[in-house]
Motif scaffolding. Structure first.
Motif, PDB file in Angstrom:
ATOM      1  N   LEU A   1       2.456   6.109  21.820  1.00 17.81           N
ATOM      2  CA  LEU A   1       3.454   5.123  21.387  1.00 17.81           C
ATOM      3  C   LEU A   1       4.537   5.764  20.530  1.00 17.81           C
ATOM      4  CD1 LEU A   1       1.234   2.026  20.494  1.00 17.81           C
ATOM      5  CD2 LEU A   1       2.765   2.281  22.443  1.00 17.81           C
ATOM      6  N   GLY A   2       4.112   6.636  19.605  1.00 21.11           N
ATOM      7  CA  GLY A   2       5.069   7.372  18.788  1.00 21.11           C
ATOM      8  C   GLY A   2       5.849   6.541  17.794  1.00 21.11           C
ATOM      9  N   VAL A   3       5.361   5.334  17.470  1.00 19.87           N
ATOM     10  CA  VAL A   3       6.025   4.476  16.487  1.00 19.87           C
ATOM     11  C   VAL A   3       4.994   4.002  15.472  1.00 19.87           C
ATOM     12  CG1 VAL A   3       7.803   3.680  18.085  1.00 19.87           C
ATOM     13  CG2 VAL A   3       5.658   2.396  17.887  1.00 19.87           C
ATOM     14  N   ARG A   4       5.473   3.487  14.358  1.00 19.94           N
ATOM     15  CA  ARG A   4       4.594   2.950  13.337  1.00 19.94           C
ATOM     16  C   ARG A   4       3.856   1.729  13.880  1.00 19.94           C
ATOM     17  NH1 ARG A   4       3.500  -1.724  10.749  1.00 19.94           N
ATOM     18  NH2 ARG A   4       5.672  -2.263  10.398  1.00 19.94           N
ATOM     19  N   THR A   5       2.544   1.714  13.706  1.00 18.80           N
ATOM     20  CA  THR A   5       1.744   0.553  14.103  1.00 18.80           C
ATOM     21  C   THR A   5       0.909   0.088  12.904  1.00 18.80           C
ATOM     22  OG1 THR A   5      -0.252   1.752  14.800  1.00 18.80           O
ATOM     23  CG2 THR A   5       1.535   1.536  16.428  1.00 18.80           C
ATOM     24  N   ALA A   6       0.133  -0.956  13.117  1.00 13.67           N
ATOM     25  CA  ALA A   6      -0.710  -1.476  12.047  1.00 13.67           C
ATOM     26  C   ALA A   6      -1.639  -0.401  11.493  1.00 13.67           C
ATOM     27  CB  ALA A   6      -1.522  -2.669  12.551  1.00 13.67           C
ATOM     28  N   PHE A   7      -2.049   0.534  12.333  1.00 12.30           N
ATOM     29  CA  PHE A   7      -2.982   1.566  11.879  1.00 12.30           C
ATOM     30  C   PHE A   7      -2.384   2.427  10.770  1.00 12.30           C
ATOM     31  CE2 PHE A   7      -5.336   0.815  15.881  1.00 12.30           C
ATOM     32  CZ  PHE A   7      -6.609   0.726  15.358  1.00 12.30           C
ATOM     33  N   ASN A   8      -1.067   2.549  10.729  1.00  7.42           N
ATOM     34  CA  ASN A   8      -0.436   3.348   9.673  1.00  7.42           C
ATOM     35  C   ASN A   8      -0.614   2.734   8.288  1.00  7.42           C
ATOM     36  OD1 ASN A   8       1.316   3.815  12.301  1.00  7.42           O
ATOM     37  ND2 ASN A   8       1.593   5.619  11.012  1.00  7.42           N
ATOM     38  N   LEU A   9      -0.956   1.459   8.245  1.00  6.13           N
ATOM     39  CA  LEU A   9      -1.094   0.752   6.971  1.00  6.13           C
ATOM     40  C   LEU A   9      -2.541   0.641   6.508  1.00  6.13           C
ATOM     41  CD1 LEU A   9       1.346  -2.214   7.715  1.00  6.13           C
ATOM     42  CD2 LEU A   9       1.894   0.018   6.724  1.00  6.13           C
ATOM     43  N   LEU A  10      -3.486   1.032   7.369  1.00  5.00           N
ATOM     44  CA  LEU A  10      -4.892   0.731   7.086  1.00  5.00           C
ATOM     45  C   LEU A  10      -5.588   1.770   6.217  1.00  5.00           C
ATOM     46  CD1 LEU A  10      -6.121  -0.665  10.528  1.00  5.00           C
ATOM     47  CD2 LEU A  10      -5.098  -1.879   8.595  1.00  5.00           C
ATOM     48  N   GLY A  11      -5.147   3.028   6.251  1.00  3.84           N
ATOM     49  CA  GLY A  11      -5.840   4.080   5.509  1.00  3.84           C
ATOM     50  C   GLY A  11      -6.086   3.748   4.048  1.00  3.84           C
ATOM     51  N   PRO A  12      -5.043   3.320   3.303  1.00  2.88           N
ATOM     52  CA  PRO A  12      -5.254   3.017   1.884  1.00  2.88           C
ATOM     53  C   PRO A  12      -6.178   1.828   1.626  1.00  2.88           C
ATOM     54  CG  PRO A  12      -2.938   3.427   2.334  1.00  2.88           C
ATOM     55  CD  PRO A  12      -3.614   3.318   3.663  1.00  2.88           C
ATOM     56  N   LEU A  13      -6.417   1.002   2.653  1.00  6.44           N
ATOM     57  CA  LEU A  13      -7.281  -0.174   2.493  1.00  6.44           C
ATOM     58  C   LEU A  13      -8.739   0.130   2.817  1.00  6.44           C
ATOM     59  CD1 LEU A  13      -5.075  -2.854   4.306  1.00  6.44           C
ATOM     60  CD2 LEU A  13      -5.108  -2.310   1.871  1.00  6.44           C
ATOM     61  N   THR A  14      -9.010   1.354   3.274  1.00  7.90           N
ATOM     62  CA  THR A  14     -10.325   1.619   3.861  1.00  7.90           C
ATOM     63  C   THR A  14     -11.002   2.829   3.219  1.00  7.90           C
ATOM     64  OG1 THR A  14      -9.246   2.878   5.652  1.00  7.90           O
ATOM     65  CG2 THR A  14      -9.723   0.560   6.071  1.00  7.90           C
ATOM     66  N   ASN A  15     -10.932   2.909   1.899  1.00 10.47           N
ATOM     67  CA  ASN A  15     -11.606   3.982   1.168  1.00 10.47           C
ATOM     68  C   ASN A  15     -13.101   3.945   1.488  1.00 10.47           C
ATOM     69  OD1 ASN A  15     -13.144   5.030  -1.318  1.00 10.47           O
ATOM     70  ND2 ASN A  15     -11.064   5.742  -1.731  1.00 10.47           N
ATOM     71  N   ALA A  16     -13.627   5.041   2.021  1.00  8.75           N
ATOM     72  CA  ALA A  16     -15.006   5.058   2.517  1.00  8.75           C
ATOM     73  C   ALA A  16     -16.046   4.978   1.411  1.00  8.75           C
ATOM     74  CB  ALA A  16     -15.238   6.319   3.352  1.00  8.75           C
ATOM     75  N   ALA A  17     -15.636   5.189   0.170  1.00 10.30           N
ATOM     76  CA  ALA A  17     -16.552   5.037  -0.960  1.00 10.30           C
ATOM     77  C   ALA A  17     -16.460   3.638  -1.565  1.00 10.30           C
ATOM     78  CB  ALA A  17     -16.262   6.089  -2.024  1.00 10.30           C
ATOM     79  N   GLY A  18     -15.541   2.819  -1.045  1.00 10.21           N
ATOM     80  CA  GLY A  18     -15.391   1.466  -1.559  1.00 10.21           C
ATOM     81  C   GLY A  18     -14.793   1.411  -2.950  1.00 10.21           C
ATOM     82  N   ALA A  19     -13.796   2.249  -3.215  1.00  6.24           N
ATOM     83  CA  ALA A  19     -13.169   2.276  -4.545  1.00  6.24           C
ATOM     84  C   ALA A  19     -12.718   0.872  -4.954  1.00  6.24           C
ATOM     85  CB  ALA A  19     -11.985   3.233  -4.557  1.00  6.24           C
ATOM     86  N   GLN A  20     -13.125   0.476  -6.154  1.00  2.00           N
ATOM     87  CA  GLN A  20     -12.797  -0.872  -6.649  1.00  2.00           C
ATOM     88  C   GLN A  20     -11.470  -0.921  -7.393  1.00  2.00           C
ATOM     89  OE1 GLN A  20     -15.256   1.114  -7.821  1.00  2.00           O
ATOM     90  NE2 GLN A  20     -17.253   0.116  -7.746  1.00  2.00           N
ATOM     91  N   ARG A  21     -10.961   0.233  -7.785  1.00  5.81           N
ATOM     92  CA  ARG A  21      -9.696   0.320  -8.518  1.00  5.81           C
ATOM     93  C   ARG A  21      -8.757   1.205  -7.685  1.00  5.81           C
ATOM     94  NH1 ARG A  21     -11.290  -1.362 -13.826  1.00  5.81           N
ATOM     95  NH2 ARG A  21     -13.245  -2.505 -13.434  1.00  5.81           N
ATOM     96  N   VAL A  22      -7.598   0.678  -7.314  1.00  8.18           N
ATOM     97  CA  VAL A  22      -6.722   1.434  -6.416  1.00  8.18           C
ATOM     98  C   VAL A  22      -5.260   1.308  -6.821  1.00  8.18           C
ATOM     99  CG1 VAL A  22      -8.280   1.295  -4.430  1.00  8.18           C
ATOM    100  CG2 VAL A  22      -6.572  -0.491  -4.755  1.00  8.18           C
ATOM    101  N   VAL A  23      -4.542   2.410  -6.628  1.00  2.00           N
ATOM    102  CA  VAL A  23      -3.084   2.439  -6.704  1.00  2.00           C
ATOM    103  C   VAL A  23      -2.606   2.789  -5.303  1.00  2.00           C
ATOM    104  CG1 VAL A  23      -1.061   3.558  -7.713  1.00  2.00           C
ATOM    105  CG2 VAL A  23      -3.112   3.191  -9.112  1.00  2.00           C
ATOM    106  N   ILE A  24      -1.917   1.870  -4.650  1.00  2.96           N
ATOM    107  CA  ILE A  24      -1.474   2.065  -3.271  1.00  2.96           C
ATOM    108  C   ILE A  24       0.049   2.051  -3.234  1.00  2.96           C
ATOM    109  CG2 ILE A  24      -1.432   1.113  -0.938  1.00  2.96           C
ATOM    110  CD1 ILE A  24      -4.189  -0.038  -1.421  1.00  2.96           C
ATOM    111  N   GLY A  25       0.623   3.134  -2.730  1.00  2.00           N
ATOM    112  CA  GLY A  25       2.069   3.209  -2.578  1.00  2.00           C
ATOM    113  C   GLY A  25       2.478   2.891  -1.156  1.00  2.00           C
ATOM    114  N   VAL A  26       3.598   2.167  -0.999  1.00  4.68           N
ATOM    115  CA  VAL A  26       4.112   1.829   0.323  1.00  4.68           C
ATOM    116  C   VAL A  26       5.537   2.341   0.474  1.00  4.68           C
ATOM    117  CG1 VAL A  26       2.605  -0.165   0.630  1.00  4.68           C
ATOM    118  CG2 VAL A  26       4.820  -0.484  -0.461  1.00  4.68           C
ATOM    119  N   PHE A  27       5.893   2.726   1.692  1.00  4.95           N
ATOM    120  CA  PHE A  27       7.185   3.374   1.941  1.00  4.95           C
ATOM    121  C   PHE A  27       8.338   2.377   2.062  1.00  4.95           C
ATOM    122  CE2 PHE A  27       5.198   2.655   6.070  1.00  4.95           C
ATOM    123  CZ  PHE A  27       6.221   2.059   6.802  1.00  4.95           C
ATOM    124  N   ASP A  28       8.017   1.094   2.206  1.00  7.52           N
ATOM    125  CA  ASP A  28       9.036   0.056   2.379  1.00  7.52           C
ATOM    126  C   ASP A  28       8.690  -1.090   1.439  1.00  7.52           C
ATOM    127  OD1 ASP A  28      10.598  -2.122   3.240  1.00  7.52           O
ATOM    128  OD2 ASP A  28      10.588  -1.449   5.316  1.00  7.52           O
TER     129      ASP A  28
END
Length: 349
Positions: free
Chosen positions: A161-188
């Motif tokens: 596809l070569g374009v931004r999809t929903a998957f580009n937004l999911l990484g910061p939401l899916t910390n595999a250790a289940g971090a309860q405190r998060v700072v998430i930066g977004v490009f837009d």
């Protein structure tokens, strides 16, 4: 429904993305859904459902206690040095227990995994060793290919596809250790409310901020930064507020983007060590650059300070920034990095 422009429910999105991640959906179905979502515009429930499906499919790292992640979506195209990675290390040096998630570069010259590998960190540790490292050092790297192997089912479609999809937004939401405190930066800036809404719907985090700063997915002295803050109450509901962080209020002068721009893994390796050192000038960058030590250290102190506030190590952002500045001045950040590298190398042996 998507073709008609209707939003999916949380459960529908979770089920659909679950089928993507267990390989039962065809590539054509994956591509069609991702394109329809992008065309329509993803909703918080859709991102939350997709993120929950990704969490369902991930290989978890079990680490007790309160955990912090400082992470960005990427995608700002600014090619700055690895500010969130550097900030996560500094936050760990100042007392936070950090589980930093990340991957190799997609939109920049050097991703978190690229610079950490260049620094000597072993990315291929067994997950039991990653857990042990978190307990020993207070810092661990959750490398996406190790924790999210199910992404292999959608990788060819995303690449095609070569374009931004929903998957580009999911990484910061899916910390595999289940971090309860998060700072998430977004490009837009338009994504601030989207990801905050998704975090609230997923309901895992206890204290979180979603940030955007003058085109970057990080806080920086470039100018005022938007902050959406979420705090979970005793009844499980979230108090939410949106405010502006002004770096000048923390004694930080304005900088320009070239002051923060890095390069490839080798350059950023030197830049990261330099930024964390008590005396930055003691670590040469090895090539001519526009990088400004003071501006980079201000940006790192802002992001680490925000992380320390969210983690609970500081009562206010200002106190967190002061704590981060002390960690830089003492060289604790660089010492923590070296301790981390040595630990991963020891586990490899």
């Amino acid at each position: 429904r998507l073709i008609e422009g209707e939003d999916l429910s949380f459960d529908d999105a979770r089920g659909l993305f679950g089928a993507f991640l267990d390989g039962t959906a065809s590539p054509e179905q994956v591509a069609a859904v991702l394109c329809c979502l992008r065309q329509k515009g993803e909703s918080p429930d859709e991102i939350a459902g997709a993120g929950t499906a990704m969490r369902d499919a991930c290989v978890r790292v079990d680490s007790p206690g309160t955990l912090l992640d400082i992470v960005g979506t990427g995608g700002d195209g600014a090619c700055t040095i690895n500010l969130s990675t550097c900030s996560a290390i500094l936050a760990a040096a100042c007392g936070a227990k950090v589980t930093k998630c990340g991957n190799r570069s997609v939109s920049s010259a050097c991703g978190a995994a690229d610079v950490l590998e260049a620094l000597g960190l072993d990315l291929e540790l067994d997950l039991d060793d990653v857990t042990a490292c978190i307990e020993q050092v207070g810092l661990g790297f959750l490398y996406a290919p190790k924790n999210h192997p199910a992404m292999r089912f959608v990788a060819p479609v995303r690449k095609a596809l070569g374009v931004r999809t929903a998957f580009n937004l999911l990484g910061p939401l899916t910390n595999a250790a289940g971090a309860q405190r998060v700072v998430i930066g977004v490009f837009d800036e338009k994504l601030v409310d989207l990801l905050a809404g998704a975090l609230e719907r997923i309901g895992i985090v206890e204290h979180a901020v979603v940030i955007h700063g003058v085109g970057l997915d990080e806080l920086s002295p470039l100018g005022p930064c938007t902050v959406r803050e979420l705090k979970k109450g005793g009844d499980g509901t979230y108090a939410s507020s949106t405010w502006t962080l002004e770096p000048q209020d923390y004694g930080m002068p304005r900088c320009s983007l070239p002051d923060l721009v890095g390069g490839g893994p080798e350059f950023n390796r030197n830049a990261l060590r330099r930024c964390l050192a008590a005396d930055p000038a003691s670590i040469p960058l090895g090539e001519e650059t526009t990088l400004n030590d003071a501006a980079c250290r201000d940006a790192i102190a802002l992001n680490a300070g925000m992380g320390l506030y969210v983690y609970g190590a500081a009562d206010t952002v200002a106190a967190g920034v002061d704590l981060a500045r002390e960690g830089l001045a003492s060289g604790a950040g660089l010492a923590k990095l070296d301790e981390w590298i040595a630990a991963t190398q020891a586990y490899k042996k």
